[in-house]
Design a protein around this motif. Sequence first.
Motif, PDB file in Angstrom:
ATOM      1  N   ALA A 220      -4.881   0.383  -7.274  1.00 55.88           N
ATOM      2  CA  ALA A 220      -3.562   0.019  -7.616  1.00 55.88           C
ATOM      3  C   ALA A 220      -3.112  -1.039  -6.480  1.00 55.88           C
ATOM      4  CB  ALA A 220      -2.631   1.168  -7.641  1.00 55.88           C
ATOM      5  N   GLY A 221      -3.641  -1.072  -5.278  1.00 57.34           N
ATOM      6  CA  GLY A 221      -3.012  -1.958  -4.443  1.00 57.34           C
ATOM      7  C   GLY A 221      -3.787  -3.227  -4.009  1.00 57.34           C
ATOM      8  N   LEU A 222      -5.109  -3.115  -3.827  1.00 52.76           N
ATOM      9  CA  LEU A 222      -6.116  -4.094  -3.372  1.00 52.76           C
ATOM     10  C   LEU A 222      -5.871  -5.410  -4.000  1.00 52.76           C
ATOM     11  CD1 LEU A 222      -9.229  -2.031  -2.457  1.00 52.76           C
ATOM     12  CD2 LEU A 222      -7.723  -3.081  -1.097  1.00 52.76           C
ATOM     13  N   PRO A 223      -5.626  -5.387  -5.352  1.00 48.96           N
ATOM     14  CA  PRO A 223      -5.531  -6.622  -6.065  1.00 48.96           C
ATOM     15  C   PRO A 223      -4.352  -7.360  -5.648  1.00 48.96           C
ATOM     16  CG  PRO A 223      -6.292  -5.222  -7.612  1.00 48.96           C
ATOM     17  CD  PRO A 223      -5.869  -4.464  -6.615  1.00 48.96           C
ATOM     18  N   TRP A 224      -3.367  -6.838  -5.355  1.00 48.59           N
ATOM     19  CA  TRP A 224      -2.291  -7.359  -4.823  1.00 48.59           C
ATOM     20  C   TRP A 224      -2.373  -8.036  -3.547  1.00 48.59           C
ATOM     21  CZ3 TRP A 224       0.876  -8.668  -8.628  1.00 48.59           C
ATOM     22  CH2 TRP A 224       1.060  -8.113  -9.891  1.00 48.59           C
ATOM     23  N   LEU A 225      -3.188  -7.142  -2.421  1.00 52.74           N
ATOM     24  CA  LEU A 225      -3.244  -7.752  -1.268  1.00 52.74           C
ATOM     25  C   LEU A 225      -3.991  -8.574  -1.172  1.00 52.74           C
ATOM     26  CD1 LEU A 225      -3.531  -4.222   0.499  1.00 52.74           C
ATOM     27  CD2 LEU A 225      -2.008  -5.815   0.956  1.00 52.74           C
ATOM     28  N   PHE A 226      -5.194  -8.915  -2.317  1.00 54.36           N
ATOM     29  CA  PHE A 226      -5.951 -10.055  -2.428  1.00 54.36           C
ATOM     30  C   PHE A 226      -4.968 -11.245  -2.939  1.00 54.36           C
ATOM     31  CE2 PHE A 226      -9.503  -7.139  -3.969  1.00 54.36           C
ATOM     32  CZ  PHE A 226      -9.861  -6.855  -2.565  1.00 54.36           C
ATOM     33  N   ALA A 227      -4.011 -10.997  -3.939  1.00 55.65           N
ATOM     34  CA  ALA A 227      -3.126 -12.211  -4.206  1.00 55.65           C
ATOM     35  C   ALA A 227      -2.321 -12.686  -2.875  1.00 55.65           C
ATOM     36  CB  ALA A 227      -2.233 -11.424  -5.078  1.00 55.65           C
ATOM     37  N   ARG A 285       2.633   0.285   6.983  1.00 51.35           N
ATOM     38  CA  ARG A 285       2.476  -1.360   6.349  1.00 51.35           C
ATOM     39  C   ARG A 285       3.645  -1.901   5.314  1.00 51.35           C
ATOM     40  NH1 ARG A 285      -2.001   1.131   7.913  1.00 51.35           N
ATOM     41  NH2 ARG A 285      -3.462  -0.082   9.581  1.00 51.35           N
ATOM     42  N   ARG A 286       3.731  -0.761   4.565  1.00 54.70           N
ATOM     43  CA  ARG A 286       4.555  -1.319   3.324  1.00 54.70           C
ATOM     44  C   ARG A 286       6.158  -1.728   3.621  1.00 54.70           C
ATOM     45  NH1 ARG A 286       4.960   3.011  -0.479  1.00 54.70           N
ATOM     46  NH2 ARG A 286       2.829   3.466   0.107  1.00 54.70           N
ATOM     47  N   ARG A 287       6.502  -1.096   5.074  1.00 54.71           N
ATOM     48  CA  ARG A 287       7.889  -1.443   5.427  1.00 54.71           C
ATOM     49  C   ARG A 287       7.651  -2.855   6.330  1.00 54.71           C
ATOM     50  NH1 ARG A 287       8.975   4.727   8.240  1.00 54.71           N
ATOM     51  NH2 ARG A 287       9.062   5.880   6.233  1.00 54.71           N
ATOM     52  N   LEU A 393       4.321  -3.868  -3.457  1.00 53.25           N
ATOM     53  CA  LEU A 393       3.319  -2.939  -2.735  1.00 53.25           C
ATOM     54  C   LEU A 393       4.255  -2.015  -1.873  1.00 53.25           C
ATOM     55  CD1 LEU A 393       0.984  -5.836  -1.200  1.00 53.25           C
ATOM     56  CD2 LEU A 393       0.194  -3.833  -2.751  1.00 53.25           C
ATOM     57  N   SER A 394       5.217  -2.097  -1.490  1.00 49.33           N
ATOM     58  CA  SER A 394       6.294  -1.167  -0.856  1.00 49.33           C
ATOM     59  C   SER A 394       6.547  -0.023  -1.696  1.00 49.33           C
ATOM     60  CB  SER A 394       7.618  -2.050  -0.433  1.00 49.33           C
ATOM     61  OG  SER A 394       8.725  -2.101  -1.375  1.00 49.33           O
ATOM     62  N   ARG A 395       6.365  -0.002  -3.080  1.00 53.34           N
ATOM     63  CA  ARG A 395       6.559   1.079  -3.761  1.00 53.34           C
ATOM     64  C   ARG A 395       5.146   1.633  -4.326  1.00 53.34           C
ATOM     65  NH1 ARG A 395      10.081  -2.877  -5.857  1.00 53.34           N
ATOM     66  NH2 ARG A 395       8.818  -3.407  -7.623  1.00 53.34           N
ATOM     67  N   LEU A 396       4.273   1.363  -3.695  1.00 52.51           N
ATOM     68  CA  LEU A 396       3.012   1.943  -3.975  1.00 52.51           C
ATOM     69  C   LEU A 396       2.635   3.161  -3.408  1.00 52.51           C
ATOM     70  CD1 LEU A 396       0.074   0.827  -5.227  1.00 52.51           C
ATOM     71  CD2 LEU A 396      -0.595   0.314  -2.723  1.00 52.51           C
ATOM     72  N   ALA A 397       2.177   4.082  -4.412  1.00 50.77           N
ATOM     73  CA  ALA A 397       2.029   5.392  -4.055  1.00 50.77           C
ATOM     74  C   ALA A 397       0.842   5.634  -3.002  1.00 50.77           C
ATOM     75  CB  ALA A 397       1.619   6.244  -5.241  1.00 50.77           C
ATOM     76  N   PRO A 398       1.237   6.221  -1.706  1.00 49.70           N
ATOM     77  CA  PRO A 398       0.038   6.052  -0.899  1.00 49.70           C
ATOM     78  C   PRO A 398      -1.345   7.009  -1.067  1.00 49.70           C
ATOM     79  CG  PRO A 398       1.692   7.749  -0.286  1.00 49.70           C
ATOM     80  CD  PRO A 398       2.127   6.906  -1.599  1.00 49.70           C
ATOM     81  N   LEU A 399      -2.534   6.420  -0.195  1.00 45.77           N
ATOM     82  CA  LEU A 399      -3.742   7.302  -0.778  1.00 45.77           C
ATOM     83  C   LEU A 399      -3.670   8.422   0.501  1.00 45.77           C
ATOM     84  CD1 LEU A 399      -6.311   4.531  -0.913  1.00 45.77           C
ATOM     85  CD2 LEU A 399      -5.237   5.763  -2.947  1.00 45.77           C
ATOM     86  N   GLY A 400      -2.783   8.171   1.378  1.00 51.43           N
ATOM     87  CA  GLY A 400      -2.547   9.251   2.523  1.00 51.43           C
ATOM     88  C   GLY A 400      -2.482   8.630   3.662  1.00 51.43           C
ATOM     89  N   PRO A 401      -2.154   9.293   4.821  1.00 45.29           N
ATOM     90  CA  PRO A 401      -1.947   8.792   6.018  1.00 45.29           C
ATOM     91  C   PRO A 401      -2.739   7.655   6.641  1.00 45.29           C
ATOM     92  CG  PRO A 401      -1.459  10.978   6.220  1.00 45.29           C
ATOM     93  CD  PRO A 401      -2.307  10.712   4.935  1.00 45.29           C
ATOM     94  N   PRO A 402      -4.261   7.767   6.437  1.00 42.44           N
ATOM     95  CA  PRO A 402      -5.012   6.608   7.148  1.00 42.44           C
ATOM     96  C   PRO A 402      -4.789   5.335   6.085  1.00 42.44           C
ATOM     97  CG  PRO A 402      -6.207   8.701   6.871  1.00 42.44           C
ATOM     98  CD  PRO A 402      -4.899   8.867   6.120  1.00 42.44           C
ATOM     99  N   ALA A 403      -4.579   5.346   4.804  1.00 45.07           N
ATOM    100  CA  ALA A 403      -4.621   4.258   4.115  1.00 45.07           C
ATOM    101  C   ALA A 403      -3.177   3.336   4.324  1.00 45.07           C
ATOM    102  CB  ALA A 403      -4.499   4.460   2.688  1.00 45.07           C
ATOM    103  N   LEU A 404      -2.152   4.156   4.630  1.00 49.20           N
ATOM    104  CA  LEU A 404      -0.893   3.171   4.788  1.00 49.20           C
ATOM    105  C   LEU A 404      -0.097   3.646   5.953  1.00 49.20           C
ATOM    106  CD1 LEU A 404       0.316   3.746   1.073  1.00 49.20           C
ATOM    107  CD2 LEU A 404      -0.745   1.591   2.119  1.00 49.20           C
TER     108      LEU A 404
END
Length: 404
Positions: A220-227, A285-287, A393-404
């Motif tokens: 859900a998040g990686l393609p947007w980070l690639f963009a 990172r989202r903030r 991306l700031s509204r992306l659901a986190p995968l957990g503490p290590p991911a975001l």
Amino acid sequence: MEDGEDRLIMPGTPVFRRTAVALAAAGFSTFAVLYSVQPLLPIYADEFNVSPAESSLALSLPCAVLAVALLVVSPLSEVWGRKPVMLASLLASAILTLVAALVPSWHGFLVLRALTGLAASGLPAVAMAYLGEEMHGRAIGLSMGLLVGGNALGGMSGRLIAGVIADHASWRLGIGTIGVLALLAAFAFWWALPPARSFRPTRMAWREVPGSFGRHFHDAGLPWLFAEAFLLMGGFVTLYNYIGFRLLDPPFSLSQTAIGAIFVVYLFGTLSSAVTGEVASRLGRRRVLWLAIGFGLAGILMTLSQNLWLVVAGIVVVTIGFFGAHSVASSWVGRRASRDRAQASAVYLCLYYLGSSVLGTAGGWFFAHAGWGGVVVFVFGLYGLALAIALRLSRLAPLGPPAL
């Protein structure tokens, strides 16, 4: 060997400092080799009788080759190991830069620049994967920031050294000097980087490689980070590609040395990447991502001024915003990708360097047809789109503490 987090590198330890030195040297070398030609584009346009857009191929072509080659070289590091691939990349790109300084023709120079991009492809994504594997979660933000800071320092030094030497001697001597410095950085990397403790080589089934890349686009998040990589780097390089042409002309009429000196503002990028990476590790990172991009947007508008100091301040602000955003986005990719991290990093950097190549050259059309105002409109549009993605991306659901 210890299992789990016990083998990961913690911040503040001697092994962390050695790793930081090694990867900062590697980032320095790669960016110095790639971007030392940027302040020389007006010289190439004059000496080889080519247009500003065509002169930008000295930078755009190696970036395009690097972008595509990343997708092949990064899987090889899963088999051969991270350090051997990175060391080979650094040595080959340094040697090719030395040879490029001697080639008499424009097309021969472009061929060697393209080969330099191919050689340099063994460093960026593999370094990101190395940090993702070897660093503890509390160290990943700072370490990625230091890597990006090494990139910034290399970009600044390469541009400044090549520009000053070109003004007082010749551009060939400037490029040759960069090649020597890159060679020294390769030896520093070889000496300082500690052996990997978490890497496990795998047998590469090449028919599985497309799937290892493709699965990242289902996240859900990686393609947007690639963009983000494509848009931010494309806008940033466009600004730097054509600012030299503007500053050579009235009302500024600066010398090549003065234009090269402006690249000292990359020091702000070095600081920004390390600080922003650390802040993002603490606050999320989202903030932080969208704030860094918004900062860059303000700087883009400042470059419209006819006051030299405001233009330089605008370049500083854009540089801080860009390197801060890149530090956040690149470390986010490394933490969000749960497997095949080298491939995830390769896709991010493929789009990063394609942005540099495609958008950096496209900006020449805007400069030719609408002057600096056209460049500003183009870059502002790219960053505006990047800001919209960052807010998503700031509204992306986190995968957990290590991911975001």
